[in-house]
Each structure stands twice: as C-alpha cells, then as structure tokens.
Design a protein around this motif. Sequence first.
Motif, short mmCIF file in Angstrom:
data_model
loop_
_atom_site.label_atom_id
_atom_site.label_comp_id
_atom_site.label_asym_id
_atom_site.label_seq_id
_atom_site.Cartn_x
_atom_site.Cartn_y
_atom_site.Cartn_z
N THR A 53 0.87 -1.17 0.00
CA THR A 53 0.00 0.00 0.00
C THR A 53 0.90 1.22 0.00
OG1 THR A 53 -1.74 -1.15 1.19
CG2 THR A 53 -1.80 1.26 1.24
N VAL A 54 0.71 2.09 -0.98
CA VAL A 54 1.56 3.27 -1.16
C VAL A 54 0.67 4.51 -1.07
CG1 VAL A 54 3.15 4.47 -2.73
CG2 VAL A 54 3.12 1.96 -2.65
N TRP A 55 1.09 5.49 -0.27
CA TRP A 55 0.36 6.74 -0.10
C TRP A 55 1.09 7.84 -0.86
CZ3 TRP A 55 -4.26 6.29 2.09
CH2 TRP A 55 -4.50 5.17 2.88
N VAL A 56 0.37 8.57 -1.72
CA VAL A 56 0.96 9.62 -2.55
C VAL A 56 0.40 10.97 -2.11
CG1 VAL A 56 1.30 10.47 -4.91
CG2 VAL A 56 1.08 8.00 -4.48
N TYR A 57 1.29 11.91 -1.74
CA TYR A 57 0.88 13.22 -1.25
C TYR A 57 1.36 14.37 -2.13
CZ TYR A 57 -0.32 10.66 2.96
OH TYR A 57 -0.88 9.77 3.85
N THR A 58 2.31 14.14 -3.03
CA THR A 58 2.85 15.19 -3.89
C THR A 58 1.79 15.57 -4.92
OG1 THR A 58 5.06 14.28 -3.58
CG2 THR A 58 4.74 15.78 -5.45
N PRO A 59 1.36 16.85 -4.95
CA PRO A 59 0.21 17.25 -5.77
C PRO A 59 0.28 16.85 -7.24
CG PRO A 59 0.77 19.01 -4.25
CD PRO A 59 1.85 17.96 -4.12
N PHE A 60 1.40 17.06 -7.94
CA PHE A 60 1.42 16.72 -9.37
C PHE A 60 1.38 15.21 -9.58
CE2 PHE A 60 5.98 16.63 -8.57
CZ PHE A 60 6.45 15.62 -9.39
N LEU A 61 1.87 14.41 -8.62
CA LEU A 61 1.79 12.96 -8.74
C LEU A 61 0.38 12.47 -8.41
CD1 LEU A 61 5.23 11.97 -7.20
CD2 LEU A 61 4.59 12.04 -9.62
N VAL A 62 -0.31 13.17 -7.50
CA VAL A 62 -1.71 12.87 -7.23
C VAL A 62 -2.52 13.08 -8.51
CG1 VAL A 62 -3.78 13.63 -5.97
CG2 VAL A 62 -1.60 13.35 -4.76
N ASP A 63 -2.28 14.21 -9.19
CA ASP A 63 -2.97 14.50 -10.45
C ASP A 63 -2.66 13.43 -11.51
OD1 ASP A 63 -4.03 16.77 -9.30
OD2 ASP A 63 -2.56 18.13 -10.21
N VAL A 77 7.66 3.28 -8.70
CA VAL A 77 7.31 4.21 -7.63
C VAL A 77 8.53 4.38 -6.72
CG1 VAL A 77 5.76 4.62 -5.69
CG2 VAL A 77 4.92 3.41 -7.70
N GLU A 78 8.89 5.64 -6.42
CA GLU A 78 9.99 5.94 -5.52
C GLU A 78 9.49 6.85 -4.40
OE1 GLU A 78 13.96 6.05 -8.12
OE2 GLU A 78 12.49 7.59 -8.68
N GLY A 79 9.92 6.58 -3.20
CA GLY A 79 9.50 7.39 -2.06
C GLY A 79 10.29 7.02 -0.82
N SER A 80 9.69 7.23 0.34
CA SER A 80 10.35 6.91 1.61
C SER A 80 9.48 5.95 2.41
CB SER A 80 10.61 8.19 2.41
OG SER A 80 9.40 8.82 2.72
N MET A 81 10.11 5.26 3.35
CA MET A 81 9.39 4.36 4.24
C MET A 81 9.26 5.00 5.60
SD MET A 81 10.54 0.42 3.71
CE MET A 81 12.27 0.73 3.91
N VAL A 99 5.51 5.97 1.47
CA VAL A 99 5.00 7.32 1.23
C VAL A 99 5.72 7.95 0.05
CG1 VAL A 99 4.74 9.63 2.23
CG2 VAL A 99 4.48 7.61 3.68
N VAL A 100 4.95 8.54 -0.86
CA VAL A 100 5.51 9.27 -1.99
C VAL A 100 5.24 10.74 -1.75
CG1 VAL A 100 5.48 9.58 -4.48
CG2 VAL A 100 5.14 7.30 -3.52
N ALA A 101 6.24 11.42 -1.23
CA ALA A 101 6.15 12.86 -0.93
C ALA A 101 7.57 13.38 -0.73
CB ALA A 101 5.31 13.11 0.32
N GLY A 102 7.75 14.66 -0.88
CA GLY A 102 9.06 15.26 -0.62
C GLY A 102 10.03 15.11 -1.78
N ASN A 103 11.32 15.23 -1.44
CA ASN A 103 12.38 15.29 -2.46
C ASN A 103 12.58 14.01 -3.25
OD1 ASN A 103 12.90 17.92 -1.74
ND2 ASN A 103 14.47 17.37 -0.27
N CYS A 104 12.32 12.85 -2.63
CA CYS A 104 12.60 11.59 -3.34
C CYS A 104 11.34 11.01 -3.98
CB CYS A 104 13.25 10.57 -2.41
SG CYS A 104 12.20 10.03 -1.06
N ALA A 105 10.27 11.80 -4.09
CA ALA A 105 9.01 11.32 -4.65
C ALA A 105 9.07 11.24 -6.17
CB ALA A 105 7.87 12.24 -4.22
N ASN A 106 8.64 10.09 -6.71
CA ASN A 106 8.60 9.94 -8.16
C ASN A 106 7.70 8.77 -8.52
OD1 ASN A 106 9.32 10.47 -10.87
ND2 ASN A 106 10.76 8.77 -10.82
N ILE A 107 6.94 8.93 -9.59
CA ILE A 107 6.17 7.83 -10.17
C ILE A 107 6.37 7.90 -11.68
CG2 ILE A 107 3.88 6.87 -10.61
CD1 ILE A 107 2.98 7.98 -7.94
N GLU A 108 6.75 6.76 -12.26
CA GLU A 108 6.88 6.68 -13.72
C GLU A 108 5.87 5.68 -14.24
OE1 GLU A 108 10.82 6.05 -15.28
OE2 GLU A 108 11.71 7.13 -13.58
#
Length: 119
Positions: A53-63, A77-81, A99-108
């Motif tokens: 289960t991955v939670w995404v909070y970065t606005p452009f990745l949410v979109d 998916v890249e993020g932090s634990m 969690v996908v948020a902050g500096n290391c957030a990325n989804i391809e």
Amino acid sequence: MNRFTLTGNLGEDAQILTRTTKSNNTEQKYVRLSLAVNRPTPKDQDNKTDWFTVWVYTPFLVDLMEKYGSKGKKLLVEGSMERRVEGEGTDRQEITTFVVAGNCANIELLGGGKSDSEA
C-alpha cells in the motif's frame, strides 16, 4: 537515506481521497495505491506476489494518478518508508508505510492497463 523503489502493477484503480488541513482548513487530495510486485523464486516454483500500500501526497503525482492510475497500469514508484508502532502489549505491531512525498518522490508510468489514448 530512507528510500524505496518498487516496480509493479496496480491491483485496483488509484483511490483519490481528500483531507482537511489543520493549518488553513483547506482540502488536500492524496492517493492510495495498491501495488502488486512479483518476486522471482527458484525455477521449480511460480513467482510470488507481494502487495504494497503506497500513499501519494505530492500534488502533481496525485494528479497523474487521478488521470492514469487505472488497474493493471505498470508503475515505477519511488519514495520513503515510515515505520510506526500501533497497539500496546501483545496487540502491539510495527507498521511499515510507503509514502511518496518530498524530495525523493517519483512515479513513472511504464505501461500496462488502459492505453494512454483510452485514459
């Protein structure tokens, strides 16, 4: 550095959720992803599937997930634990959250699921 990278397929459509922030009482969208990751096993056995289960909070990745997060879509998916302890005594358990948020957030988007022309 606290970072994870997962490559897998969405097991269901991305769940778009909202929450109200305490600081300025505005609504913020976030996403819950259910990601299936295949784990290879010895040649005489089938691959195993681990579910995250991955939670995404970065606005452009949410979109991005709101538009293209359909069941079966292949993602990197890249993020932090984050780890926390819930419960007390014998009911106590450690929970790991991705969690996908902050500096290391990325989804391809890697493909799979609906084609881009259908999304």
